[in-house]
Design an enzyme around this catalytic site. Structure first.
Site, mmCIF file in Angstrom:
data_model
loop_
_atom_site.group_PDB
_atom_site.id
_atom_site.type_symbol
_atom_site.label_atom_id
_atom_site.label_comp_id
_atom_site.label_asym_id
_atom_site.label_seq_id
_atom_site.Cartn_x
_atom_site.Cartn_y
_atom_site.Cartn_z
ATOM 1 N N ASP A 39 -4.162 -0.512 9.993
ATOM 2 C CA ASP A 39 -5.262 0.349 10.431
ATOM 3 C C ASP A 39 -6.510 0.005 9.613
ATOM 4 O OD1 ASP A 39 -4.763 1.413 7.928
ATOM 5 O OD2 ASP A 39 -3.955 3.312 8.666
ATOM 6 N N ASP A 55 -8.009 1.658 7.113
ATOM 7 C CA ASP A 55 -7.817 1.786 5.661
ATOM 8 C C ASP A 55 -7.026 0.604 5.103
ATOM 9 O OD1 ASP A 55 -9.265 4.070 5.278
ATOM 10 O OD2 ASP A 55 -7.567 5.418 5.619
ATOM 11 N N GLU A 89 0.837 -1.193 0.000
ATOM 12 C CA GLU A 89 0.000 0.000 0.000
ATOM 13 C C GLU A 89 0.876 1.248 0.000
ATOM 14 O OE1 GLU A 89 -2.986 2.371 3.093
ATOM 15 O OE2 GLU A 89 -2.371 0.323 3.541
ATOM 16 N N ASP A 139 -1.203 -1.103 5.646
ATOM 17 C CA ASP A 139 -1.066 -0.533 6.986
ATOM 18 C C ASP A 139 -1.920 -1.299 7.994
ATOM 19 O OD1 ASP A 139 0.567 1.364 5.906
ATOM 20 O OD2 ASP A 139 -0.943 2.959 5.853
#
Length: 662
Positions: free
Chosen positions: A515, A517, A437, A513
């Protein structure tokens, strides 16, 4: 159509499991449930730890006719006095409280400097899963006993003066495992005898005895040759040919001084390695006497150390043929070994301790094995040349196999994406690609990767939701086009038989990541592979990399030097902090950093936590227990554009199951 009334979720919905109840409700989280051997091993490990500390010379295991098992040692005996804060006998606490034990205190003065005990849940799990458990302790000219049933005390601690017939010191634990917690209530004799024999091997001079009351048979193991005798016996039974060179045997432990590169005093390893041209390699490893059948970072350290030493010898003597590139597996493919590592604060994968995860163990074993083998090879140059010939032969065979695959896939190969940073190896089984990403994270990954077999493909933004996309329109999206061309497989359906001969990577790893997202990007890519590349999932080629969310900088404590520890999520962070508190570290003495994204990690951090096969956590993507139709319906509900109402209902019903990170 009637709608189902949602279940009530209120204060009374929260249950608190106390004592040993968590073990009985979820035994698989604490032990192997195929048979009771592991709960017996927890008791055996305690006896072995006493012998490892130099406090015992005998361990006796008895299989009784009533299906119980007793383990008796001549160690110091479990303390029987009253605990200063719990106000209960210490021996009772050890068997009834999950996080209680003598193995947390690893510094000077601790009861156990080196042990496999980590969580303090070992013999308490044994107690929880037993119909009855009896403990006898000989200590301080006294004999003490107590008994438990289903984890609860039924006979309180009784102590009397010892007689001349009693032993001076030691512990005996007799266990009646409860068959309802196990697939089979029988203890596999082959596994038990192998376990007991290995304890004798790893504890030179200690006598380990197995008695079977029913048959009257007994076996005793006591090895004077240690690891060498054990490996020779195992290889003779396995029908191996003679060794190519004499076995390479050695051991080295840190003195705790600066010259040892910050290893704690006593940390190190003992090993014996033998190379043969045929027969399945024999490979066994242990950490603080705990068997690690799934290997781990100590085995990775041995592989790395052997490879670097042999590669250095070959280069020094100019033995490497032109066009042949050596890989660690070329050195390791024909190697049998027994490895026994001592690690001050071992981090295992799960309570059953089948795999060592301690990152420092790679360097610990690698440094010591490399220096010892370099010295040995240069003292025995003829043996070194013979070993080099075997290794080069393995490398040439691997190279030829790779070239055969390359010829099949050379015709009609599309031009690879410009942003793909490819790897050098042509071995599909070895090669890995990381779909990363963001460009910034992709840059760190490019610098931190092993360019020999790891490729990086950075992705910009979020990938298209392809659940309802037509297959012939997929390549209109640049990101999907680049993924397909990079991996060398065309989109296909669940019932198709796609051409996988051009597959370029054995592992296709989604790296995003840690998280929300990042999780969304994972879902979009998993949707792509499930709908349009299903055979890659069926064959186990798709993985999810799990980068950490937190880094903890811990100060030196006791014998342990300063460390950088990583936590995947909030629960692991809490566990690390609890461990630091138990080690006596002041509350404000450690620092916590939260990674906002992969781009914040340096190349070294990304390699250490996420790319290095020895220390990373990589989850294989597999189809679950749902039927194919139910899986498709669930994916359609989650990803279909017209299913927003069903998604909302599903979130309202299941939203309380989410465990949020800190």
């Amino acid at each position: 159509m009637a709608t189902r009334k949602p279940a009530q979720y209120s204060e009374s919905s929260i249950q608190v499991l106390k004592g040993l109840e968590p073990v009985r409700q979820r035994p698989g989280m604490y032990t192997r449930t195929d048979n009771p051997l592991h709960v017996i091993q927890e008791v055996l490990d305690n006896a072995a730890d006493e012998a490892l500390g130099g406090f015992g010379k005998q361990i006796m295991v008895t299989l009784h006719t009533d299906s119980s098992v007793s383990i008796e040692d001549d160690g110091r005996g479990i303390p029987i006095g009253i605990h200063p804060t719990e106000k209960l006998p210490v021996v009772e606490i050890v068997f009834t409280q999950l996080h209680a034990g003598g193995k947390f205190e690893k510094g000077s003065g601790g009861a156990y400097a080196f042990s496999g005990g980590l969580h303090g849940v070992g013999v308490s799990v044994t107690n929880a899963l037993s119909k009855r458990l009896e403990v006898t302790v000989w200590r301080d000219q006294q004999v003490s006993s107590l008994a438990f049933a289903n984890g609860n005390v039924i006979e309180k601690l009784k102590t009397k003066a010892s007689s001349k017939a009693d032993k001076n010191h030691g512990t005996c634990v007799r266990v009646w495992p409860d068959a309802k917690y196990f697939d089979s209530g029988l203890i596999p004799m082959v596994d038990l005898t192998r376990l007991l024999r290995s304890k004798a091997v790893l504890l030179p001079g200690v006598k380990v005895t197995l008695i079977q009351e029913k048959s009257g048979e007994s076996q005793t193991w006591q090895y004077t040759q240690g690891l060498r005798g054990y490996l020779n016996e195992a290889m003779a039974q396995g029908g191996h040919s003679a060794e190519v060179i004499p076995p390479f045997e050695g051991e080295q432990y840190s003195t705790g001084e600066g010259a040892d590169d910050n290893f704690a005093e006593g940390e190190g390893a003992a090993w014996i390695v033998a190379w043969t041209e045929d027969g399945p390699p024999i490979r066994e490893s242990y950490v603080n006497l705990i068997p690690t059948p799934a290997g781990g970072t100590h085995e990775s350290g041995l592989r790395e150390g052997l490879f670097n030493a042999v590669k250095g010898f070959i280069e020094m003597h100019s033995l490497q043929p032109k066009g042949v590139k050596l890989m660690p597996e070329d050195v390791f493919a024909r190697a049998s070994f027994i490895l026994s590592a001592k690690v001050l604060d071992p981090q295992f994968q799960g309570q059953i301790k089948e795999r060592l995860n301690s990152r420092d163990a790679v360097r610990l074993v690698s440094v010591y094995a490399k220096s010892a083998l370099e010295l040995w090879l240069n003292q025995h140059v003829d043996y070194g040349r013979t070993l080099a010939e075997l290794v080069i032969k393995q490398a040439q065979a691997r190279t030829r196999a790779g070239q055969k695959v390359e010829k099949k896939k050379s015709s009609g190969v599309a031009i690879l994406p410009g942003k793909l940073t490819d790897c050098e190896s042509e071995d599909t089984a070895l090669n890995e690609i990381f779909l990363v990403e963001g460009d910034s994270a992709g840059g760190s990954a490019k610098m931190g990767r092993n360019k020999e077999y790891q490729a990086i493909l950075p992705l910009r933004g979020k990938v298209l939701n392809t659940w309802e996309a037509e297959r012939d329109r997929l390549f209109a999206n640049n990101e999907i086009h680049d993924i397909a061309v990079a991996i060398g497989v065309d989109p296909h359906g669940a019932n198709d038989e796609p051409d996988l001969s051009n597959l370029r990577y054995g592992k296709i790893c989604i790296l995003s990541d840690a998280d929300v997202d990042g999780a969304h990007i994972q879902v979009l890519l998993l949707t792509l592979f499930y709908k349009h590349f299903p055979r890659l999932i069926d064959l186990g080629h798709i993985y999810i990399a799990r980068p950490p969310l937190f880094r903890v900088d811990a100060p030196a404590r006791g014998k342990k030097p300063a460390q950088k520890m990583y936590a995947l999520d909030g629960s692991e962070l809490i566990a690390i902090e609890d461990k630091l508190r138990k080690d006596g570290v002041r509350e404000a003495a450690w620092q916590i950093s939260r990674f906002k994204g992969l781009g914040e990690m340096s190349a070294e951090q990304l390699w250490d936590t996420t790319l290095n096969p020895d220390t990373r956590r990589l989850l294989p993507v597999l189809l679950g227990e749902l039927s194919e139709l139910d899986t498709f319906k669930t994916m359609d509900m989650l990803m279909g554009k017209a299913e927003s109402g069903a998604r909302r209902d599903w979130l309202e019903e299941r939203g309380n199951e989410v465990e949020a990170d800190i």
